[in-house]
Design an enzyme around this catalytic site. Sequence first.
Site, PDB file in Angstrom:
ATOM      1  N   LYS A   1      16.561   0.924  14.639  1.00 35.08           N
ATOM      2  CA  LYS A   1      17.515   1.825  15.282  1.00 35.08           C
ATOM      3  C   LYS A   1      18.505   0.974  16.075  1.00 35.08           C
ATOM      4  CE  LYS A   1      14.293   5.714  15.801  1.00 35.08           C
ATOM      5  NZ  LYS A   1      15.001   6.702  14.980  1.00 35.08           N
TER       6      LYS A   1
ATOM      7  N   ASP B   1      12.237   3.962   8.999  1.00 35.02           N
ATOM      8  CA  ASP B   1      12.452   4.863  10.130  1.00 35.02           C
ATOM      9  C   ASP B   1      11.998   6.288   9.807  1.00 35.02           C
ATOM     10  OD1 ASP B   1      13.176   5.469  12.700  1.00 35.02           O
ATOM     11  OD2 ASP B   1      15.306   5.730  12.271  1.00 35.02           O
TER      12      ASP B   1
ATOM     13  N   GLU C   1       8.897   7.052   9.501  1.00 30.62           N
ATOM     14  CA  GLU C   1       7.480   6.714   9.683  1.00 30.62           C
ATOM     15  C   GLU C   1       6.612   7.917  10.024  1.00 30.62           C
ATOM     16  OE1 GLU C   1       8.645   7.715  13.485  1.00 30.62           O
ATOM     17  OE2 GLU C   1       9.735   6.438  12.077  1.00 30.62           O
TER      18      GLU C   1
ATOM     19  N   ARG D   1       6.361  10.997   8.776  1.00 37.99           N
ATOM     20  CA  ARG D   1       5.714  11.628   7.620  1.00 37.99           C
ATOM     21  C   ARG D   1       4.642  10.715   7.039  1.00 37.99           C
ATOM     22  NH1 ARG D   1      11.541  11.810   4.801  1.00 37.99           N
ATOM     23  NH2 ARG D   1      12.008  11.917   7.024  1.00 37.99           N
TER      24      ARG D   1
ATOM     25  N   ASP E   1       9.234   4.419  18.632  1.00 34.34           N
ATOM     26  CA  ASP E   1       9.838   4.281  17.315  1.00 34.34           C
ATOM     27  C   ASP E   1      11.043   3.354  17.381  1.00 34.34           C
ATOM     28  OD1 ASP E   1      10.629   4.506  14.724  1.00 34.34           O
ATOM     29  OD2 ASP E   1      11.399   6.551  14.900  1.00 34.34           O
TER      30      ASP E   1
ATOM     31  N   ASP F   1       8.716  10.379  20.694  1.00 34.75           N
ATOM     32  CA  ASP F   1       8.401  10.677  19.296  1.00 34.75           C
ATOM     33  C   ASP F   1       6.924  11.027  19.109  1.00 34.75           C
ATOM     34  OD1 ASP F   1       9.687  11.102  16.933  1.00 34.75           O
ATOM     35  OD2 ASP F   1       9.641   9.033  16.247  1.00 34.75           O
TER      36      ASP F   1
ATOM     37  N   LYS G   1       2.387  14.489  14.917  1.00 31.00           N
ATOM     38  CA  LYS G   1       2.988  13.156  14.867  1.00 31.00           C
ATOM     39  C   LYS G   1       2.937  12.541  16.264  1.00 31.00           C
ATOM     40  CE  LYS G   1       7.499  10.860  14.342  1.00 31.00           C
ATOM     41  NZ  LYS G   1       8.941  11.076  14.072  1.00 31.00           N
TER      42      LYS G   1
END
Length: 527
Positions: free
Chosen positions: A286, A357, A359, A361, A279, A297, A274
């Site tokens: 968020k 949020d 995202e 996966r 993010d 992230d 990932k």
Amino acid sequence: MLSSVQSLRMTTTGARWAACALEACKAGAESDSRFDGVVLVSDSLNNTSSHAEHLLQQSKVDAAFEEEGGVVATSHSTGRTVYAPTGALNKDFSDVRSYGEAAEKGVKRALAAGIKRPLLSLLPVSNNPLYKHGNLVSVLGALQALYVPLEIRECIPAKANKAEILGLDCPAAESVRKLALALESGRIAGRDIGGSDPERMAAPRVEEYVRELFQGSSISVEVVSDVKTIEKEYPLFAAVNRCANDVDRHAGRVIYLRYKGSGPIEKTIYLVGKGVTYDTGGCDIKAGGVMAGMHRDKCGSAAVAAFMKVVDELKPANVEVVGAMAMVRNSVGSNAYVSDEIITSRAGIRVRVGNTDAEGRMAMADVLCKLKEEAVKAVNPQLMTIATLTGHAYLTVGEPYSIILDNGPAARQQVSQKVQEAGSLLGDMFEISTIRKEDYAFVKGKSEYEDILQCNNLPSSRTPRGHQAPAAFLIVTSGLNKHGIDGAVPIPYSHLDIAGSSGPFPGIPSAAPVLALVRYYLPQFFQ
């Protein structure tokens, strides 16, 4: 301005990248005029060889010295010794991290004392098999202390190195040096990518970095950047990328790093990372001050690049390795994807978005599907996803632990247990979790519109089994559920959630779980 590679060129033979020159020395190196201080790692003042007299004398005037260590003037030509105690190694909770932590603390203390050319002095390690790589872990701890962030190396070349040279005095010093440099070269790449800010490591600049990193190496670099290709072949990734793609410098990349060793292939390794460069949470933004730090992230993709760098340094035979970096920014704006959208994955699975949020996966699932398609035809394949995926994982195990979960074929091969054991030998720690039937039920579509629900509308940290269900999502959405123990072609797959192990913020990333993965996949280099 120095490039990221040029600023790390070594002045001695060995790996291309290191925090400073690392040189194996013979016994008695404390008298070598090249060094201006000794960092001695030991579990006891009674086990400090030629340094014992000065250290024992210091312990008489400083009651905390044996436990906390410190700097002592010595009669050796270096003039100073930093005692770095590991503490007791025979407790129920003792592990090899004590070696690395002691060396890291010792080198930092040496730097604070003005030592620029330290000699790391290591004694034979404990007979406990858990500590057989103790000296290697000590060297890695010292190198961790010497790491300089990429932005500093590029923008302030005068601060590109904290030390001029690091000497190494220990049993089998040359073999330890070579392996440590190979591992550290990967960890530097992992820290650079994982820790750099969201503009310095926006997806196009990650592409630039890895192309430079692997130029002229045994690793080939393939990059998917065309938006039409991404929309067709990676539709879930494309949804996350849709808003960011409107800004050229934030446009997503799917990066493949490929290695093929000499000789007949006996094992094929597939890693998907990932790589969310920033993010915001997307439209499920968020809020409440929790967005800071979200440039981290991308540590899953950073770990993939780190592993591939180590592979390039070690060049193992009879193995093929494919690393995929799903680099995308989860931006918010008028073109952002939203909850309730239904998107058909590469594997033909209709996915209803439940929370933008979630995202990570989405970014990985189609890339995992692509590598699954390759794995079906590969020799002895094994797939892994690596991600800072859930706050639930962080709350479950805390710092600095990774979580690993196996599908059925991987569980039958005891992959989780073997990775955990490998990590424990190098201080790259894992806890084992399990994917259950309830996790598959959780992600099953709730209406006839969709096959799979991407996520509920709560944070993972407020969702029961909040780190297990995403693994089930990845398995089903990529089509790996057809390659379980009942499939015609079972494929071992493990999901690694590194939310707890990726490193502190503020602070330096850890590049976890590269040490555990190298020890697990390439044990022949750890004799």
